[in-house]
Design a protein around this motif. Structure first.
Motif, PDB file in Angstrom:
ATOM      1  N   ASN A 150       0.856  -1.186   0.000  1.00 27.91           N
ATOM      2  CA  ASN A 150       0.000   0.000   0.000  1.00 27.91           C
ATOM      3  C   ASN A 150       0.898   1.243   0.000  1.00 27.91           C
ATOM      4  N   SER A 166       0.543   4.079   0.952  1.00 30.73           N
ATOM      5  CA  SER A 166       0.430   4.962   2.130  1.00 30.73           C
ATOM      6  C   SER A 166       1.093   4.381   3.378  1.00 30.73           C
ATOM      7  N   ALA A 167       1.662   3.156   3.266  1.00 29.76           N
ATOM      8  CA  ALA A 167       2.101   2.462   4.481  1.00 29.76           C
ATOM      9  C   ALA A 167       3.296   3.106   5.189  1.00 29.76           C
ATOM     10  N   SER A 183       6.807   0.719   0.356  1.00 31.82           N
ATOM     11  CA  SER A 183       5.642   1.490  -0.084  1.00 31.82           C
ATOM     12  C   SER A 183       6.070   2.856  -0.640  1.00 31.82           C
ATOM     13  N   GLN A 223      -5.889  10.130  -0.063  1.00 36.07           N
ATOM     14  CA  GLN A 223      -4.912   9.787  -1.110  1.00 36.07           C
ATOM     15  C   GLN A 223      -5.056  10.760  -2.292  1.00 36.07           C
ATOM     16  N   THR A 228      -7.383   3.613  -1.528  1.00 32.43           N
ATOM     17  CA  THR A 228      -6.058   3.059  -1.837  1.00 32.43           C
ATOM     18  C   THR A 228      -5.846   3.049  -3.349  1.00 32.43           C
ATOM     19  N   GLU A 229      -4.707   3.531  -3.785  1.00 32.39           N
ATOM     20  CA  GLU A 229      -4.428   3.626  -5.217  1.00 32.39           C
ATOM     21  C   GLU A 229      -4.475   2.251  -5.881  1.00 32.39           C
TER      22      GLU A 229
END
Ligand code: PMP
Length: 375
Positions: A30, A32-33, A38, A226, A234-235
């Motif tokens: 992910n 954003s992690a 990531s 995001q 999530t992308e």
């Protein structure tokens, strides 16, 4: 199979499928992690933004990844809703993902103006000039028509905006143009530009919106923030990376020449059989899309008969084919009977002249058989 409905969707490239798999199974993190793996993905996604900007010929601005062009169009239009006296201008040639936003804005009480097309199928520039003013907030036009292949003149539209609607932002639905014709988004001062990966051999459900000045836009989806807050969720990393691969496989100028040859060969072959002149074409600037009319026979009937021969054509926009009538052709002045007789043939540069000529011949004889039954 001869597939002549490439404006509806294209077959995903094997290489794009491989990339998709890599980011679904190996580099599945992910973005954003926060850990290094990531962060690496975040950098890779940012590279795709830059690649898109390169194809669009822009130096500044942002690229927001979305779940496809329908969402990009909704974001550009609904993200520009503002209170006050603002007005919104569209053309009658828009795809339903734009046109139905216009209808929704109207329902919500905004002033919406829909400009008709001229007989060539472009937005009527003379009417556009008269309906915009300093209250116009947004002008939204399709670049290449998904029905006819006609190209709106962005230079002219930008001039009209600069001269008559100084406060207006310009959104262009570029789904049938991106990766197919050379683009110069900066030159024409375009504020928002929509694209969709599945129209150029990428995956379905991934698209993007180019935004010149992000402060002018408001998000329409709320969540984890995001895409700089403009598209929470999530992308779709595998989709975005596969989109990149699809773009990298494309040579716009070379493909344009190839497809022009296919388009010419198709028309020539079809007309070589049509001795009593019952078949006609809508003249369009994009060689990728060709609208063909067959006197006296329903386009849907031709489409169905062709599928039995393993040849696939469209009957207008796949997204609106279940609806009766055709707003775009009606606005160009075609009568109801003639509209019913249209099919849409859309080419791809992976095809060759022989198969296109074969398809043209089969299409002619399919039509001839049907005509014999109805005449
Ligand atoms: N705009 C145009 C001009 C289109 O041709 C399409 C696809 N038919 C769309 C928007 C919608 O694209 P998507 O399928 O990615 O939502």
């Amino acid at each position: 199979m001869i597939y002549l409905d490439n404006a509806a969707t294209t077959q995903m490239f094997e290489s794009a499928v491989d990339v998709y798999k890599k980011y679904a199974c190996e580099k599945f993190f992910n973005p954003s992690a926060g850990y290094n793996k990531s962060l690496e993905i975040t950098h890779e996604i940012n590279d795709v933004r830059n690649l898109i900007k390169k194809i669009l010929n822009v130096k500044s601005g942002d690229v927001i990844f979305t779940g496809g062009a329908t969402e990009s169009n909704n974001l550009a239009i609904m993200g520009n809703k503002r209170n006050g006296k603002w007005e919104y201008v569209f053309s009658q040639g828009e795809h339903p993902s734009v046109y139905n936003c216009a209808k929704e804005l109207e329902l919500q009480g905004y002033k919406v103006i829909i400009v008709p097309l001229d007989k060539n199928g472009e937005i009527d520039y003379n009417i556009l000039k008269t309906v915009v003013n300093n209250r116009t907030r947004l002008i939204s036009v399709i670049h290449v028509s998904n029905e006819t292949g006609i190209i709106n003149d962005l230079n002219k539209i930008n001039e009209i905006r600069l001269n008559y609607a100084p406060n207006a932002l310009l959104h262009v639905d570029g789904v049938q143009a991106f990766s197919k014709i050379p683009l110069n988004i900066e030159k024409f001062n375009i504020d928002f530009y929509t694209l969709s990966a599945h129209k150029f051999h990428g995956p379905k459900g991934v698209g993007a919106l180019y935004v010149k000045n992000i402060e002018k836009l408001k998000n329409i989806i709320f969540g984890g923030g995001q895409e700089n807050g403009y598209r929470s969720g999530t992308e779709n990393v595998p989709g975005i990376m596969a989109l990149k691969n699809a773009i990298e496989n494309i040579d716009i100028e070379k493909n344009l020449e190839l497809v022009s040859r296919l388009n010419d060969a198709f028309k020539l072959e079809l007309k070589s059989f049509d001795l009593d002149n019952k078949i006609s074409f809508i003249k369009a600037q994009s060689p990728y899309i060709l609208s063909v009319s067959f006197k006296g026979v329903n386009g849907e009937t031709i489409m169905r008969a062709l599928q039995d021969k393993n040849i696939y054509v469209g009957t207008g926009s796949a997204c609106s084919s279940k609806k009766l009538g055709n707003r775009v052709l009606e606005s160009m002045g075609f009568d109801k009977n003639s509209i019913k007789s249209h099919i849409r043939v859309s080419f791809d540069y992976t095809q060759n002249i022989e198969e296109i000529k074969f398809a043209a011949k089969e299409i002619y004889f399919t039509y001839k058989d049907l005509w014999e039954k109805v005449k």
